[in-house]
Scaffold this motif. Structure first.
Motif, PDB file in Angstrom:
ATOM      1  N   ASN A 113       8.974  12.243   7.584  1.00 19.51           N
ATOM      2  CA  ASN A 113       8.275  13.357   8.223  1.00 19.51           C
ATOM      3  C   ASN A 113       6.793  13.003   8.364  1.00 19.51           C
ATOM      4  OD1 ASN A 113       6.945  15.817   8.838  1.00 19.51           O
ATOM      5  ND2 ASN A 113       8.610  16.986   7.901  1.00 19.51           N
ATOM      6  N   ALA A 114       6.391  12.644   9.561  1.00 11.27           N
ATOM      7  CA  ALA A 114       5.017  12.193   9.799  1.00 11.27           C
ATOM      8  C   ALA A 114       3.999  13.293   9.528  1.00 11.27           C
ATOM      9  CB  ALA A 114       4.881  11.704  11.236  1.00 11.27           C
ATOM     10  N   ARG A 115       4.382  14.535   9.796  1.00  8.74           N
ATOM     11  CA  ARG A 115       3.438  15.639   9.604  1.00  8.74           C
ATOM     12  C   ARG A 115       3.020  15.766   8.146  1.00  8.74           C
ATOM     13  NH1 ARG A 115       3.533  21.428   9.089  1.00  8.74           N
ATOM     14  NH2 ARG A 115       5.786  21.410   8.774  1.00  8.74           N
ATOM     15  N   ILE A 116       3.944  15.502   7.228  1.00  7.01           N
ATOM     16  CA  ILE A 116       3.611  15.567   5.802  1.00  7.01           C
ATOM     17  C   ILE A 116       2.575  14.502   5.457  1.00  7.01           C
ATOM     18  CG2 ILE A 116       4.492  15.391   3.449  1.00  7.01           C
ATOM     19  CD1 ILE A 116       7.235  16.232   4.551  1.00  7.01           C
ATOM     20  N   TRP A 117       2.815  13.279   5.923  1.00  6.25           N
ATOM     21  CA  TRP A 117       1.883  12.190   5.625  1.00  6.25           C
ATOM     22  C   TRP A 117       0.519  12.449   6.252  1.00  6.25           C
ATOM     23  CZ3 TRP A 117       3.348   9.755   1.670  1.00  6.25           C
ATOM     24  CH2 TRP A 117       4.679   9.397   1.455  1.00  6.25           C
ATOM     25  N   ASN A 118       0.519  13.084   7.415  1.00  7.03           N
ATOM     26  CA  ASN A 118      -0.761  13.389   8.055  1.00  7.03           C
ATOM     27  C   ASN A 118      -1.551  14.414   7.243  1.00  7.03           C
ATOM     28  OD1 ASN A 118      -2.579  13.106  10.410  1.00  7.03           O
ATOM     29  ND2 ASN A 118      -2.117  15.269  10.688  1.00  7.03           N
ATOM     30  N   LEU A 137      -2.188   7.648   6.210  1.00  6.76           N
ATOM     31  CA  LEU A 137      -2.223   7.600   7.670  1.00  6.76           C
ATOM     32  C   LEU A 137      -1.270   6.527   8.187  1.00  6.76           C
ATOM     33  CD1 LEU A 137      -3.316   8.452  10.394  1.00  6.76           C
ATOM     34  CD2 LEU A 137      -5.278   6.937  10.034  1.00  6.76           C
ATOM     35  N   ASN A 138      -1.230   5.399   7.504  1.00  6.29           N
ATOM     36  CA  ASN A 138      -0.308   4.335   7.909  1.00  6.29           C
ATOM     37  C   ASN A 138       1.141   4.802   7.828  1.00  6.29           C
ATOM     38  OD1 ASN A 138       0.175   1.477   8.636  1.00  6.29           O
ATOM     39  ND2 ASN A 138       1.130   1.382   6.614  1.00  6.29           N
ATOM     40  N   LYS A 139       1.459   5.579   6.796  1.00  2.00           N
ATOM     41  CA  LYS A 139       2.815   6.112   6.661  1.00  2.00           C
ATOM     42  C   LYS A 139       3.129   7.094   7.792  1.00  2.00           C
ATOM     43  CE  LYS A 139       3.256   5.589   1.622  1.00  2.00           C
ATOM     44  NZ  LYS A 139       4.502   4.786   1.606  1.00  2.00           N
ATOM     45  N   ALA A 140       2.131   7.890   8.178  1.00  5.25           N
ATOM     46  CA  ALA A 140       2.331   8.817   9.296  1.00  5.25           C
ATOM     47  C   ALA A 140       2.593   8.044  10.583  1.00  5.25           C
ATOM     48  CB  ALA A 140       1.107   9.719   9.457  1.00  5.25           C
ATOM     49  N   MET A 141       1.848   6.968  10.792  1.00  6.26           N
ATOM     50  CA  MET A 141       2.025   6.157  11.999  1.00  6.26           C
ATOM     51  C   MET A 141       3.394   5.490  12.027  1.00  6.26           C
ATOM     52  SD  MET A 141      -1.800   4.452  12.067  1.00  6.26           S
ATOM     53  CE  MET A 141      -1.441   3.321  13.401  1.00  6.26           C
ATOM     54  N   LEU A 142       3.856   5.027  10.869  1.00  2.00           N
ATOM     55  CA  LEU A 142       5.174   4.397  10.802  1.00  2.00           C
ATOM     56  C   LEU A 142       6.285   5.419  11.022  1.00  2.00           C
ATOM     57  CD1 LEU A 142       4.656   1.991   7.758  1.00  2.00           C
ATOM     58  CD2 LEU A 142       4.889   1.345  10.168  1.00  2.00           C
ATOM     59  N   ASN A 147       3.163   8.835  18.254  1.00  2.00           N
ATOM     60  CA  ASN A 147       2.069   9.801  18.160  1.00  2.00           C
ATOM     61  C   ASN A 147       0.728   9.119  18.437  1.00  2.00           C
ATOM     62  OD1 ASN A 147      -0.072  11.519  16.952  1.00  2.00           O
ATOM     63  ND2 ASN A 147       1.667  12.801  16.377  1.00  2.00           N
ATOM     64  N   ILE A 148       0.151   9.422  19.573  1.00  2.00           N
ATOM     65  CA  ILE A 148      -1.112   8.797  19.975  1.00  2.00           C
ATOM     66  C   ILE A 148      -2.261   9.273  19.090  1.00  2.00           C
ATOM     67  CG2 ILE A 148      -2.762   8.566  21.868  1.00  2.00           C
ATOM     68  CD1 ILE A 148      -0.445   8.835  23.806  1.00  2.00           C
ATOM     69  N   GLY A 149      -2.179  10.517  18.637  1.00  2.00           N
ATOM     70  CA  GLY A 149      -3.237  11.056  17.787  1.00  2.00           C
ATOM     71  C   GLY A 149      -3.395  10.282  16.495  1.00  2.00           C
ATOM     72  N   TYR A 150      -2.281   9.857  15.896  1.00  2.00           N
ATOM     73  CA  TYR A 150      -2.356   9.077  14.664  1.00  2.00           C
ATOM     74  C   TYR A 150      -3.012   7.721  14.928  1.00  2.00           C
ATOM     75  CZ  TYR A 150       1.056  12.479  12.853  1.00  2.00           C
ATOM     76  OH  TYR A 150       1.700  13.623  12.469  1.00  2.00           O
ATOM     77  N   LYS A 151      -2.693   7.135  16.073  1.00  2.00           N
ATOM     78  CA  LYS A 151      -3.315   5.856  16.430  1.00  2.00           C
ATOM     79  C   LYS A 151      -4.824   6.024  16.589  1.00  2.00           C
ATOM     80  CE  LYS A 151       0.853   4.264  18.837  1.00  2.00           C
ATOM     81  NZ  LYS A 151       1.461   3.913  20.148  1.00  2.00           N
ATOM     82  N   ALA A 152      -5.210   7.135  17.203  1.00  2.00           N
ATOM     83  CA  ALA A 152      -6.639   7.397  17.371  1.00  2.00           C
ATOM     84  C   ALA A 152      -7.314   7.625  16.017  1.00  2.00           C
ATOM     85  CB  ALA A 152      -6.841   8.609  18.274  1.00  2.00           C
ATOM     86  N   ASP A 153      -6.638   8.356  15.123  1.00  2.00           N
ATOM     87  CA  ASP A 153      -7.201   8.594  13.793  1.00  2.00           C
ATOM     88  C   ASP A 153      -7.443   7.278  13.058  1.00  2.00           C
ATOM     89  OD1 ASP A 153      -7.392  11.323  13.936  1.00  2.00           O
ATOM     90  OD2 ASP A 153      -5.464  11.714  12.985  1.00  2.00           O
ATOM     91  N   TYR A 154      -6.527   6.336  13.227  1.00  2.00           N
ATOM     92  CA  TYR A 154      -6.704   5.026  12.593  1.00  2.00           C
ATOM     93  C   TYR A 154      -7.973   4.357  13.117  1.00  2.00           C
ATOM     94  CZ  TYR A 154      -6.248   0.048  11.780  1.00  2.00           C
ATOM     95  OH  TYR A 154      -6.515  -1.254  11.437  1.00  2.00           O
ATOM     96  N   ILE A 155      -8.187   4.439  14.420  1.00  2.00           N
ATOM     97  CA  ILE A 155      -9.371   3.805  15.008  1.00  2.00           C
ATOM     98  C   ILE A 155     -10.641   4.502  14.529  1.00  2.00           C
ATOM     99  CG2 ILE A 155     -10.532   3.204  17.166  1.00  2.00           C
ATOM    100  CD1 ILE A 155      -7.736   3.137  18.475  1.00  2.00           C
ATOM    101  N   TYR A 156     -10.617   5.836  14.469  1.00  2.00           N
ATOM    102  CA  TYR A 156     -11.777   6.563  13.947  1.00  2.00           C
ATOM    103  C   TYR A 156     -12.104   6.112  12.525  1.00  2.00           C
ATOM    104  CZ  TYR A 156     -11.252  10.014  17.746  1.00  2.00           C
ATOM    105  OH  TYR A 156     -11.175  10.640  18.959  1.00  2.00           O
ATOM    106  N   SER A 157     -11.058   5.840  11.745  1.00  2.00           N
ATOM    107  CA  SER A 157     -11.277   5.468  10.344  1.00  2.00           C
ATOM    108  C   SER A 157     -12.001   4.132  10.211  1.00  2.00           C
ATOM    109  CB  SER A 157      -9.944   5.413   9.591  1.00  2.00           C
ATOM    110  OG  SER A 157      -9.178   4.278   9.967  1.00  2.00           O
ATOM    111  N   LEU A 158     -12.002   3.331  11.272  1.00  2.00           N
ATOM    112  CA  LEU A 158     -12.685   2.037  11.242  1.00  2.00           C
ATOM    113  C   LEU A 158     -14.179   2.162  11.509  1.00  2.00           C
ATOM    114  CD1 LEU A 158     -10.142  -0.048  13.380  1.00  2.00           C
ATOM    115  CD2 LEU A 158     -10.360  -0.064  10.889  1.00  2.00           C
ATOM    116  N   MET A 159     -14.591   3.314  11.995  1.00  2.00           N
ATOM    117  CA  MET A 159     -15.954   3.479  12.503  1.00  2.00           C
ATOM    118  C   MET A 159     -17.015   3.140  11.457  1.00  2.00           C
ATOM    119  SD  MET A 159     -17.152   6.547  15.017  1.00  2.00           S
ATOM    120  CE  MET A 159     -16.348   7.770  14.023  1.00  2.00           C
ATOM    121  N   ASP A 160     -16.802   3.573  10.222  1.00  2.00           N
ATOM    122  CA  ASP A 160     -17.796   3.339   9.176  1.00  2.00           C
ATOM    123  C   ASP A 160     -17.506   2.082   8.361  1.00  2.00           C
ATOM    124  OD1 ASP A 160     -19.350   5.637   9.726  1.00  2.00           O
ATOM    125  OD2 ASP A 160     -17.858   6.881   8.717  1.00  2.00           O
TER     126      ASP A 160
END
Length: 498
Positions: A113-118, A137-142, A147-160
């Motif tokens: 259940n990706a929503r739980i991991w998110n 987040l990786n578990k949610a993506m798997l 889900n494009i939103g999870y992919k975007a969240d991963y990219i945001y997490s790289l920002m800092d």
């Protein structure tokens, strides 16, 4: 005042983790008979989300017996993920750390259940557990590869973590999903975090052309900053962009400003400095802008050209005293030298202005999170104090903390105090968790939204103040990011001299 469009628009992206689900209104409990009936109905169908809602609402989300009741049901029906998920979701939506226990139990039963991991990803972020949040987040993506939103969240997490890696992933996302709204925000942050002004202009130009400012808020924010940059070098180009972007509000103000700068330049070219100065003095700036320093320096330049060097010095000094930057100080030193004022005299002049604008800070006496005692403003006398009103789920607040810490680390504890007042008591349980995991050094204090409004005249968060060694507010209502971290350092170092 320097605007931080980036901090305000952060609220719109997936990384920021706002919750939109409807919450139970009652904090409970209801009458015993109502609770009993809701319980009986729920026990007939644990997979019915509406019945969970009815029972939790009747009990009250903060009822001390609510978790134990759900633990009992989990033991009785160990294979039913809906039971822990229901309570975990409600705790999550109420922004309560108790959510983790039940979400983890639900994930143990239903790991796909990706929503739980998110939700666990969000919870870990709020706690300051960034490495663990990446795992979730990786578990949610798997669990949901589409889900494009999870992919975007991963990219945001790289920002800092790594700007270059963030930029590459963000551009790849843009090429693959050009119509997705995350592409707009990712392109915005490529420009916002750019290492040079030339690179920032490049990506803001791209954003402006790909995503019309009239339709996309991120593009609107970027285009306003782009216009302000062009105002300083090419006001005709700035005016052309403004004419295509909007006609009301800030756009209208920027249009008049660009027109004024164009006319001022023409008057300067003809050496008519008096009328150029008169024209520029008519200019009105948008409340949030990136051009304040430039306009101040241009006005002082024209004053100097008309023989009013003392007035040029005074105008820059007044601005520097309230919002210091190196650019302003260079101008101040230049005009100071022309009228025979050295660094010591300049510092005295700035101190005199700050003494005039300083107002007594409310003498707070607030509870500590780290001890069963209070901290008073009086306890901090003799130190310069950075005071921020915040709460754990406040994304712009958390976005400022790294920059605050960078500055605070340049001073000793004997010189500077760093205080963070949580104004959302419902999130008290997150405060210690966040501090432990993030390792920020501010002293955490307890308050309410009413406190900051009544005693400091502000609402919402973040709200920032710098208080001098005498307990007076000198700087207020500013925000800090990677572009103006130095301003906070100059604020503090300036007050240490007073």
């Amino acid at each position: 005042m320097k605007s931080l469009f980036g901090l305000s628009v952060l609220l719109n992206i997936g990384l920021i983790l706002t919750v939109s689900a409807q919450m139970p209104v009652r904090k409970g409990p209801a009458a015993p008979e109502e609770i009993r009936k809701a319980k009986v109905e729920l026990e007939k169908d644990f997979n019915n989300a509406a019945l969970h809602r009815k029972f939790i609402t009747a009990m009250g989300i903060r009822h001390p017996d609510l978790p134990s009741q759900y633990r009992m049901w989990i033991q009785q029906y160990p294979g039913n993920a809906a039971i822990p998920l229901a309570l975990g979701t409600y705790f999550y939506n109420a922004e309560m750390p108790q959510a983790r226990e039940f979400l983890l139990k639900s994930a143990e039963i239903d790991s796909g259940n990706a929503r739980i991991w998110n939700m666990l990803f969000v919870d870990a972020r709020i706690r300051g557990e960034n490495q663990l949040s990446d795992v979730y987040l990786n578990k949610a993506m798997l669990a949901d590869t589409s889900n494009i939103g999870y992919k975007a969240d991963y990219i945001y997490s790289l920002m800092d973590k790594d700007y270059s890696e963030f930029k590459q992933h963000a551009l790849n996302f843009l090429n693959r999903y050009p119509e997705n709204t995350h592409s707009v925000s990712l392109l915005y942050f490529i420009g916002r975090r750019a290492k040079s002004q030339a690179e920032k202009i490049k990506y803001f130009e791209k954003l402006y052309h790909l995503y019309p400012p009239k339709k996309f808020s991120f593009s609107e924010s970027a285009t306003k900053e782009l216009v302000d940059m062009y105002m300083q070098t090419d006001p005709e180009k700035a005016l052309a962009i403004v004419n295509e972007s909007g006609e009301e509000g800030d756009w209208k103000i920027r249009k008049k400003l660009a027109e004024s700068l164009i006319l001022t330049r023409k008057l300067e070219d003809s050496k008519d400095y008096t009328n150029a100065s008169i024209e520029l003095n008519k200019a009105v700036l948008p409340r949030w802008n990136y051009i304040d320093d430039f306009i101040t320096i241009r006005k002082s330049f024209l004053l100097d050209k008309t023989g009013n060097t003392n007035a040029a010095y005074d105008s820059v000094a007044a601005k520097f005293a309230q919002m210091p930057t190196d650019r302003l100080y260079d101008a101040l030193a230049f005009y100071g030298k022309k009228i025979g004022r050295n660094k010591l005299r300049i510092d005295k002049d700035i101190a005199a202005i700050r003494n005039k604008i300083a107002v007594p800070a409310y003498a707070f006496d607030l509870g500590l999170y780290t001890k069963s005692s209070n901290l008073k403003l009086e306890d901090l006398k003799g130190k310069v104090t950075l005071l921020t009103f915040w709460f754990p789920y406040c994304s712009p607040c958390r976005a400022e903390f790294p920059y605050f810490q960078n500055v605070i680390n340049k001073f000793s504890d004997e010189e500077v105090a760093y205080v963070g007042i949580n104004v959302y008591p419902e999130q008290d349980d997150f405060v210690q968790l966040f501090l432990k995991n993030s390792r920020y050094s501010f002293i955490p204090l307890r308050a309410t939204p009413e406190f900051e409004t009544e005693y400091y005249g502000v609402s919402g968060a973040p709200q920032n103040f710098v208080i001098d060694k005498k307990g007076r507010i000198v700087f207020k209502k500013f925000q800090i990011d990677q572009d103006n971290e130095r301003t906070l350092e100059l604020m503090i170092s300036g007050l240490l001299k007073m």
